[in-house]
Scaffold this active site. Structure first.
Site, PDB file in Angstrom:
ATOM      1  N   LEU A 181      11.925 -19.939  -4.952  1.00  0.00           N
ATOM      2  CA  LEU A 181      10.808 -19.238  -4.300  1.00  0.00           C
ATOM      3  C   LEU A 181       9.538 -19.301  -5.149  1.00  0.00           C
ATOM      4  O   LEU A 181       9.603 -19.194  -6.381  1.00  0.00           O
ATOM      5  CB  LEU A 181      11.207 -17.780  -4.072  1.00  0.00           C
ATOM      6  CG  LEU A 181      10.146 -16.851  -3.512  1.00  0.00           C
ATOM      7  CD1 LEU A 181      10.697 -16.057  -2.336  1.00  0.00           C
ATOM      8  CD2 LEU A 181       9.637 -15.871  -4.563  1.00  0.00           C
ATOM      9  N   HIS A 201       2.420   3.281  -9.035  1.00  0.00           N
ATOM     10  CA  HIS A 201       2.329   1.841  -9.327  1.00  0.00           C
ATOM     11  C   HIS A 201       3.551   1.392 -10.143  1.00  0.00           C
ATOM     12  O   HIS A 201       4.086   0.296  -9.917  1.00  0.00           O
ATOM     13  CB  HIS A 201       1.040   1.529 -10.095  1.00  0.00           C
ATOM     14  CG  HIS A 201      -0.209   1.859  -9.328  1.00  0.00           C
ATOM     15  ND1 HIS A 201      -0.369   1.512  -8.003  1.00  0.00           N
ATOM     16  CD2 HIS A 201      -1.357   2.505  -9.685  1.00  0.00           C
ATOM     17  CE1 HIS A 201      -1.559   1.936  -7.577  1.00  0.00           C
ATOM     18  NE2 HIS A 201      -2.164   2.535  -8.575  1.00  0.00           N
ATOM     19  N   ARG A 250     -11.738   1.872  -9.197  1.00  0.00           N
ATOM     20  CA  ARG A 250     -10.821   3.007  -9.445  1.00  0.00           C
ATOM     21  C   ARG A 250     -11.041   3.608 -10.838  1.00  0.00           C
ATOM     22  O   ARG A 250     -11.624   2.964 -11.700  1.00  0.00           O
ATOM     23  CB  ARG A 250      -9.379   2.532  -9.272  1.00  0.00           C
ATOM     24  CG  ARG A 250      -9.152   2.106  -7.835  1.00  0.00           C
ATOM     25  CD  ARG A 250      -7.712   2.072  -7.485  1.00  0.00           C
ATOM     26  NE  ARG A 250      -7.587   1.796  -6.071  1.00  0.00           N
ATOM     27  CZ  ARG A 250      -6.483   1.947  -5.360  1.00  0.00           C
ATOM     28  NH1 ARG A 250      -5.388   2.370  -5.948  1.00  0.00           N
ATOM     29  NH2 ARG A 250      -6.447   1.684  -4.078  1.00  0.00           N
ATOM     30  N   ARG A 254      -0.099   7.622  -2.710  1.00  0.00           N
ATOM     31  CA  ARG A 254       0.418   8.722  -1.870  1.00  0.00           C
ATOM     32  C   ARG A 254       1.865   9.042  -2.222  1.00  0.00           C
ATOM     33  O   ARG A 254       2.265  10.208  -2.251  1.00  0.00           O
ATOM     34  CB  ARG A 254       0.302   8.347  -0.385  1.00  0.00           C
ATOM     35  CG  ARG A 254      -1.095   8.614   0.171  1.00  0.00           C
ATOM     36  CD  ARG A 254      -1.297   7.952   1.490  1.00  0.00           C
ATOM     37  NE  ARG A 254      -1.470   6.510   1.333  1.00  0.00           N
ATOM     38  CZ  ARG A 254      -1.319   5.639   2.323  1.00  0.00           C
ATOM     39  NH1 ARG A 254      -0.957   6.044   3.519  1.00  0.00           N
ATOM     40  NH2 ARG A 254      -1.515   4.348   2.100  1.00  0.00           N
ATOM     41  N   SER A 256      -6.942  -5.828  -6.111  1.00  0.00           N
ATOM     42  CA  SER A 256      -8.038  -6.470  -5.373  1.00  0.00           C
ATOM     43  C   SER A 256      -9.303  -6.482  -6.212  1.00  0.00           C
ATOM     44  O   SER A 256      -9.447  -5.712  -7.165  1.00  0.00           O
ATOM     45  CB  SER A 256      -8.291  -5.738  -4.056  1.00  0.00           C
ATOM     46  OG  SER A 256      -9.034  -4.566  -4.295  1.00  0.00           O
ATOM     47  N   ASP A 296       0.834  -1.211   0.000  1.00  0.00           N
ATOM     48  CA  ASP A 296       0.000   0.000   0.000  1.00  0.00           C
ATOM     49  C   ASP A 296       0.868   1.261   0.000  1.00  0.00           C
ATOM     50  O   ASP A 296       1.982   1.251   0.531  1.00  0.00           O
ATOM     51  CB  ASP A 296      -0.905  -0.038   1.250  1.00  0.00           C
ATOM     52  CG  ASP A 296      -2.076   0.922   1.128  1.00  0.00           C
ATOM     53  OD1 ASP A 296      -2.358   1.409   0.009  1.00  0.00           O
ATOM     54  OD2 ASP A 296      -2.713   1.194   2.152  1.00  0.00           O
ATOM     55  N   GLY A 297       0.311   2.327  -0.578  1.00  0.00           N
ATOM     56  CA  GLY A 297       0.977   3.633  -0.523  1.00  0.00           C
ATOM     57  C   GLY A 297       1.516   4.130  -1.853  1.00  0.00           C
ATOM     58  O   GLY A 297       2.157   5.179  -1.902  1.00  0.00           O
TER      59      GLY A 297
HETATM   60  C1  FPP Z   1      -2.181   0.075  -3.241  1.00  0.00           C
HETATM   61  O1  FPP Z   1      -1.694   1.403  -3.242  1.00  0.00           O
HETATM   62  C2  FPP Z   1      -1.573  -0.639  -4.345  1.00  0.00           C
HETATM   63  C3  FPP Z   1      -2.262  -1.168  -5.394  1.00  0.00           C
HETATM   64  C4  FPP Z   1      -3.727  -1.059  -5.498  1.00  0.00           C
HETATM   65  C5  FPP Z   1      -1.567  -1.846  -6.484  1.00  0.00           C
HETATM   66  C6  FPP Z   1      -0.307  -2.550  -6.149  1.00  0.00           C
HETATM   67  C7  FPP Z   1       0.464  -2.715  -7.378  1.00  0.00           C
HETATM   68  C8  FPP Z   1       1.795  -2.649  -7.522  1.00  0.00           C
HETATM   69  C9  FPP Z   1       2.736  -2.557  -6.403  1.00  0.00           C
HETATM   70  C10 FPP Z   1       2.410  -2.681  -8.851  1.00  0.00           C
HETATM   71  C11 FPP Z   1       1.856  -3.646  -9.787  1.00  0.00           C
HETATM   72  C12 FPP Z   1       2.354  -5.001  -9.548  1.00  0.00           C
HETATM   73  C13 FPP Z   1       2.837  -5.775 -10.501  1.00  0.00           C
HETATM   74  C14 FPP Z   1       3.223  -7.171 -10.177  1.00  0.00           C
HETATM   75  C15 FPP Z   1       3.019  -5.314 -11.873  1.00  0.00           C
HETATM   76  P1  FPP Z   1      -2.717   2.597  -3.378  1.00  0.00           P
HETATM   77  O2  FPP Z   1      -2.823   2.964  -4.797  1.00  0.00           O
HETATM   78  O3  FPP Z   1      -4.013   2.264  -2.721  1.00  0.00           O
HETATM   79  O4  FPP Z   1      -1.962   3.702  -2.575  1.00  0.00           O
HETATM   80  P2  FPP Z   1      -2.599   4.852  -1.652  1.00  0.00           P
HETATM   81  O5  FPP Z   1      -3.167   4.165  -0.440  1.00  0.00           O
HETATM   82  O6  FPP Z   1      -1.412   5.689  -1.329  1.00  0.00           O
HETATM   83  O7  FPP Z   1      -3.627   5.561  -2.472  1.00  0.00           O
END
Ligand code: FPP
Length: 268
Positions: free
Chosen positions: A136, A42, A76, A29, A70, A25-26
């Site tokens: 892994l 991302h 979104r 931000r 998710s 997460d994050g």
């Molecule tokens: C949550 O942060 C993160 C996600 C919804 C996506 C996670 C994806 C990645 C780390 C990259 C994609 C992965 C691959 C394998 C290509 P948020 O957007 O909710 O952050 P916020 O809470 O700061 O708004």
């Protein structure tokens, strides 16, 4: 998983969690802090993955489950969804040589059939290519939700039960035998990846302290560790910090410590 014990470059002394599950997460931000679009967060979040996965291998972790997208993330904006799907697709293509070099086996959990077909194609190609790797296991949760996973498991069980009693739906003996057969192990075997052991350690970055519909069945006895670090700033050192915090925990699974009295209570 490998039966041989590989030489670790940066071993951590003591018990290392075999399975670590992370909520990354994050990203949004992190991007906003730098005046960038959320999708830049991302992109950076995906860019750091290679180092994190390599560190996990180095530390002796056997399975890493990462929450990439998710079931609820479809809410979104379209621009962000397009960026995430494009990122997943390019990640699959670019990481194949890295997965092969590091003997990483890719798995995914989530509702596969709701993913765009081109993204699913690249994922399946990577799963196929890496299926014999014995290092892994990298499990990516994509279009994943734990309540959806449990719902899908219940549907599978209902289908199995109804086909078993199809010819004699009033056979009480058969119904009772089926009831007996349904235990925790049986339910686990209907989840998206029945082979996966439960996570030992859950990590969530970004400062929020919640599970967000992640692995609700599997996390029953996991140790939870939260950090304020935003995912794109996560480093091997942050992972090590989580593992060291895990090593200070005492896992009792509802029982007692081995040093505590094992004498059962004779009270009624
Ligand atoms: C949550 O942060 C993160 C996600 C919804 C996506 C996670 C994806 C990645 C780390 C990259 C994609 C992965 C691959 C394998 C290509 P948020 O957007 O909710 O952050 P916020 O809470 O700061 O708004």
């Amino acid at each position: 998983m490998s039966s041989s014990t590989p030489m670790l470059k940066s071993p951590i002394l003591g018990q290392v969690p075999a399975h670590v599950a992370i909520v990354m997460d994050g990203n949004g931000r992190w991007a906003q802090k730098q005046g960038l679009a959320r999708s830049a967060g991302h992109i950076q979040g995906a860019a750091i993955l290679e180092k994190v996965v390599e560190a996990a291998i180095d530390f002796g972790i056997k399975r890493l489950t990462l929450y990439c997208f998710s079931h609820e993330n479809w809410k979104r904006p379209k621009e962000e969804l397009d960026a995430l799907m494009a990122l997943l697709k390019s990640y699959m293509k670019e990481q194949r040589p890295v997965f092969m070099k590091n003997k990483i086996r890719l798995r995914i959990i989530g509702r596969r059939n709701e993913l765009p077909s081109d993204v699913l194609h690249e994922i399946d190609e990577t799963i196929r290519l890496t299926s014999a790797n014995d290092g892994l296991t990298l499990a990516l949760a994509i279009n994943y939700g734990a309540r959806q996973e449990i719902t899908d498991a219940v549907k599978k069980i209902v289908r199995e039960v109804s086909s078993a009693i199809q010819n004699d739906p009033n056979d009480q003996t058969k119904i009772e035998a089926l009831e007996q057969a349904i235990d925790e192990k049986y339910i686990s075997s209907k989840l998206y990846d029945p082979e996966a052991p439960d996570p030992d350690l859950f990590i969530r970055t970004g400062g929020e302290q919640r599970l967000s519909n992640y692995l609700l069945w599997q996390l029953s006895y996991a140790e939870l560790w939260f950090t304020n670090v935003l995912w794109p700033d996560f480093t091997p050192e942050t992972l090590k910090e989580g593992i060291l915090a895990y090593q200070k925990r005492q896992r009792r699974y509802g029982g007692l410590n081995s040093t505590d009295s094992q004498k059962p209570c004779d009270c009624k």
